[in-house]
Design a protein around this motif. Structure first.
Motif, mmCIF file in Angstrom:
data_model
loop_
_atom_site.group_PDB
_atom_site.id
_atom_site.type_symbol
_atom_site.label_atom_id
_atom_site.label_comp_id
_atom_site.label_asym_id
_atom_site.label_seq_id
_atom_site.Cartn_x
_atom_site.Cartn_y
_atom_site.Cartn_z
ATOM 1 N N VAL A 272 28.280 -29.853 -13.653
ATOM 2 C CA VAL A 272 29.355 -29.542 -12.701
ATOM 3 C C VAL A 272 29.486 -28.016 -12.577
ATOM 4 O O VAL A 272 29.805 -27.331 -13.556
ATOM 5 N N PHE A 273 29.211 -27.499 -11.372
ATOM 6 C CA PHE A 273 29.370 -26.063 -11.109
ATOM 7 C C PHE A 273 30.797 -25.774 -10.661
ATOM 8 O O PHE A 273 31.515 -26.667 -10.202
ATOM 9 N N ASP A 274 31.153 -24.503 -10.759
ATOM 10 C CA ASP A 274 32.558 -24.158 -10.473
ATOM 11 C C ASP A 274 32.931 -24.258 -9.002
ATOM 12 O O ASP A 274 34.112 -24.240 -8.655
ATOM 13 N N ASP A 275 31.922 -24.370 -8.115
ATOM 14 C CA ASP A 275 32.256 -24.514 -6.697
ATOM 15 C C ASP A 275 32.326 -25.991 -6.273
ATOM 16 O O ASP A 275 32.460 -26.285 -5.085
ATOM 17 N N LEU A 305 29.483 -28.494 -18.132
ATOM 18 C CA LEU A 305 30.516 -27.907 -17.269
ATOM 19 C C LEU A 305 30.369 -26.401 -17.226
ATOM 20 O O LEU A 305 30.191 -25.751 -18.276
ATOM 21 N N GLN A 306 30.492 -25.822 -16.025
ATOM 22 C CA GLN A 306 30.485 -24.360 -15.939
ATOM 23 C C GLN A 306 31.763 -23.856 -16.619
ATOM 24 O O GLN A 306 32.864 -24.401 -16.407
ATOM 25 N N GLU A 307 31.582 -22.827 -17.441
ATOM 26 C CA GLU A 307 32.649 -22.402 -18.349
ATOM 27 C C GLU A 307 33.976 -22.126 -17.623
ATOM 28 O O GLU A 307 35.047 -22.473 -18.116
ATOM 29 N N SER A 308 33.875 -21.535 -16.420
ATOM 30 C CA SER A 308 35.095 -21.127 -15.713
ATOM 31 C C SER A 308 35.971 -22.322 -15.302
ATOM 32 O O SER A 308 37.170 -22.143 -15.047
ATOM 33 N N VAL A 402 30.589 -33.289 -24.082
ATOM 34 C CA VAL A 402 30.769 -32.180 -23.140
ATOM 35 C C VAL A 402 30.219 -30.882 -23.730
ATOM 36 O O VAL A 402 30.503 -30.539 -24.881
ATOM 37 N N MET A 403 29.445 -30.176 -22.927
ATOM 38 C CA MET A 403 28.968 -28.837 -23.292
ATOM 39 C C MET A 403 29.195 -27.914 -22.095
ATOM 40 O O MET A 403 29.427 -28.394 -20.988
ATOM 41 N N THR A 404 29.132 -26.634 -22.335
ATOM 42 C CA THR A 404 29.400 -25.706 -21.230
ATOM 43 C C THR A 404 28.195 -24.796 -20.997
ATOM 44 O O THR A 404 27.305 -24.674 -21.831
ATOM 45 N N PHE A 405 28.218 -24.146 -19.817
ATOM 46 C CA PHE A 405 27.184 -23.162 -19.484
ATOM 47 C C PHE A 405 27.827 -22.081 -18.625
ATOM 48 O O PHE A 405 28.907 -22.284 -18.056
ATOM 49 N N ALA A 409 20.801 -20.792 -14.431
ATOM 50 C CA ALA A 409 19.592 -20.880 -15.257
ATOM 51 C C ALA A 409 19.910 -21.556 -16.594
ATOM 52 O O ALA A 409 19.134 -22.385 -17.088
ATOM 53 N N GLU A 410 21.067 -21.219 -17.139
ATOM 54 C CA GLU A 410 21.444 -21.822 -18.420
ATOM 55 C C GLU A 410 21.702 -23.324 -18.248
ATOM 56 O O GLU A 410 21.347 -24.140 -19.122
ATOM 57 N N ALA A 411 22.284 -23.686 -17.111
ATOM 58 C CA ALA A 411 22.545 -25.120 -16.852
ATOM 59 C C ALA A 411 21.234 -25.894 -16.831
ATOM 60 O O ALA A 411 21.120 -26.966 -17.450
ATOM 61 N N VAL A 412 20.245 -25.351 -16.138
ATOM 62 C CA VAL A 412 18.954 -26.038 -16.032
ATOM 63 C C VAL A 412 18.294 -26.124 -17.410
ATOM 64 O O VAL A 412 17.767 -27.171 -17.807
ATOM 65 N N GLU A 413 18.357 -25.016 -18.147
ATOM 66 C CA GLU A 413 17.722 -24.991 -19.468
ATOM 67 C C GLU A 413 18.370 -26.035 -20.392
ATOM 68 O O GLU A 413 17.679 -26.794 -21.063
ATOM 69 N N LYS A 414 19.702 -26.074 -20.372
ATOM 70 C CA LYS A 414 20.389 -27.036 -21.259
ATOM 71 C C LYS A 414 20.128 -28.472 -20.808
ATOM 72 O O LYS A 414 19.945 -29.367 -21.633
ATOM 73 N N ALA A 415 20.117 -28.686 -19.496
ATOM 74 C CA ALA A 415 19.876 -30.051 -18.997
ATOM 75 C C ALA A 415 18.494 -30.540 -19.430
ATOM 76 O O ALA A 415 18.314 -31.714 -19.773
ATOM 77 N N ASN A 416 17.525 -29.639 -19.423
ATOM 78 C CA ASN A 416 16.152 -30.034 -19.770
ATOM 79 C C ASN A 416 15.900 -30.068 -21.277
ATOM 80 O O ASN A 416 14.833 -30.515 -21.708
ATOM 81 N N ALA A 417 16.877 -29.614 -22.051
ATOM 82 C CA ALA A 417 16.679 -29.555 -23.508
ATOM 83 C C ALA A 417 16.903 -30.931 -24.126
ATOM 84 O O ALA A 417 17.864 -31.173 -24.868
ATOM 85 N N THR A 418 16.038 -31.861 -23.780
ATOM 86 C CA THR A 418 16.141 -33.233 -24.263
ATOM 87 C C THR A 418 14.745 -33.839 -24.279
ATOM 88 O O THR A 418 13.871 -33.424 -23.514
#
Ligand code: NDP
Length: 484
Positions: A272-275, A305-308, A402-405, A409-418
């Protein structure tokens, strides 16, 4: 553990689906060569309603001798079935679809009784989609060349199909519809805890006057599946289930000239991005993880979730979780039904305990649960580290981590870290961002601003430890044919 949000401000009246018109047999036999027959071993096991722990019926357990008989029946039926004009073959598949529609209410109720899923889901998702798969592949039967780049095709032969307990009828449809349309004959093994709708599907095959031996249904346990996989008369295996068993099947079939598709586990990211439209995203998060009690291979079990906006989304999500109605699967207002089995409940509890031990913060909705049956209330973990077991392993229950980013780029990296790669969700207002993120994700299905949408025309399948091969769409024909 925090557990707030107890009683709702107002209550629904009970709205139970009537079951008086359901006539389940006391005992179900094996469906082999177009007829019902007892198992060679004489073994029967009860199938249990997970919401009440009451037995529903006695089910024959197929052993190696029954697998032998079913494969022989499928082999015998193959020459005539594959030579049938494709248009005629398509008519049989079409007829199965129509009969599923005619018996839709009965199938939905039995699916909920046997598996614990809310009637709203079996009625509105499982059964209509099962019919839709048969309709869709009925249409392909006489157009296979067009689906496969104009090349001549032959059926694989006798296919062995093993399905899990989370979508029993629907998974049987995903497997049987393309197999039959392509001219194969089949031996299908339903899961031990949910055999009933596959057996009703056998009745439907009889009603459709499908030639004897074209579809054989062998209820049983893992040993039945293992015998089917190892039978030398099988030309193709299609399996949906755990990665562990998938690996066993891959090893057991290594070196054989056999087609293999594996649809295995997942640990899918819902990003989920902040926009994003946050209220809409919260509905998608709920659907992503609490649909079918989280017993979904592509469940959005890792929420990024985007941190903001993280605090705001967590607050909204927690409020929404408190409105979920957990309980009687046959009540039309129920959102979260029973956990499928005592074993699955233990697996969920063990992983949730591990989450707490490893330092994540747990919140479980405090709702009234029935006295009997297998239940797990919707649960949310925050402060999750990427190495925690609840962030890595498939829980297959109503539990979201739940984790944050901070950046895309960080979102993609974390999503693929599986180790998995089955599905993902991307919530954003910007189409360009959704496309860019989707390009970076290693996942078979990616939903934008929605989740858990299925359609027979869309291929489904994974990367990495989520398996290989595609089911659905024209791509779903390919595993069932030899292309010359
Ligand atoms: P399994 O993979 O054991 O079961 C799937 C199917 O395979 C069932 O019909 C099962 O029979 C059968 N089977 C079991 N062992 C073998 C074998 N050695 N050879 C051939 N077939 C076999 O899943 P579980 O039911 O044990 O669930 C365990 C975990 O797997 C869940 O917690 C979840 O994480 C994951 N899972 C993933 C699914 C998905 O859709 N990707 C579906 C189901 C589970 P039987 O039911 O009789 O054991």
């Amino acid at each position: 553990m925090t557990a707030t949000r107890t009683a709702l401000a107002w209550e629904y009246s009970p709205a139970p689906e009537a079951t008086d018109h359901i006539r389940l047999g006391e005992r179900y036999e094996l469906f082999v060569d177009g007829a019902w027959r007892p198992p060679e071993s004489g073994a029967y096991e009860p199938t249990i309603n997970p919401a009440t722990e009451e037995p529903l019926a006695e089910i024959a357990q197929a052993g190696a001798a029954d697998v032998e008989a079913a494969v022989a029946a499928a082999r015998e039926a193959l020459p005539r079935w594959r030579r049938l004009p494709a248009l005629e073959r398509g008519k049989y598949v079409f007829r199965i679809a129509r009969l599923i529609q005619e018996r839709a209410r009965e199938l939905a109720i039995v699916e909920s009784l046997d598996g614990g899923k809310p009637i709203r889901e079996s009625r509105d998702v499982d059964v209509p989609l099962a019919a839709a798969h048969f309709f869709y592949y009925a249409g392909w039967a006489d157009k296979l060349r067009y689906g496969l780049a104009g090349r001549a095709v032959e059926p694989m032969g006798v296919v062995g199909q093993i399905v899990p307990w989370n979508f029993p009828l629907l998974m049987a449809a995903w497997k049987l519809a393309p197999a039959l349309a392509c001219g194969n004959t089949a031996v299908l093994k339903p899961a031990e805890t949910t055999p009933l709708t596959a057996l009703l599907l056998a009745e439907i095959c009889q009603e459709a006057e499908l030639p004897a031996g074209v579809v054989n249904i062998l209820p049983g346990d893992g040993s039945t599946g293992a015998a089917l996989v190892r039978h030398p008369g099988i030309d193709k295996i299609a399996f949906t289930g755990s990665t562990e068993v998938g690996k066993d099947i891959q090893a057991a079939t290594a070196g054989r000239d056999i087609g293999l598709t594996l649809e295995l586990g997942g640990k899918s990211a819902n990003i989920v991005f902040d926009d994003a439209a946050l209220d809409q995203a919260v509905e998608g998060i709920v659907n992503g993880i609490f649909f079918n009690q989280g017993h979904v291979c592509c469940a959005g079990s890792r929420l990024l979730l985007q941190e903001s906006v993280a605090d705001e989304v967590i607050e909204k999500l927690w409020r929404r979780m408190g409105l979920l109605r957990v309980g009687d699967p046959l009540d039309k207002n129920t959102d979260v039904g029973a956990i499928n089995s005592a074993e699955q409940l233990q697996r969920i509890e063990a992983l949730v305990d591990a989450g707490e031990r490893e330092g994540a913060t747990r919140r479980t909705v405090a709702c009234r649960l029935p006295d009997r049956g297998y239940w797990f209330a919707p649960t949310l973990f925050t402060d999750v580290a990427p190495v925690n077991r609840i962030a890595v392993e498939e829980i297959f229950g109503p539990v979201v981590s739940v984790m944050t980013f901070r950046t895309q780029a960080e979102a993609v990296e974390k999503a693929n870290a599986t180790a998995y790669g089955l599905a993902a969700g991307v919530w954003t207002d910007k189409g360009s961002r959704a496309l860019a993120v989707a390009r970076g994700l290693k996942a078979g299905t990616i939903w934008q601003n929605t989740y858990n949408q299925f359609d027979p025309t869309s291929p489904f399948g994974g990367y990495k430890e989520s398996g290989f091969g595609r089911e659905g769409g024209a791509a779903g024909l390919r595993p069932y044919v030899r292309v010359s």
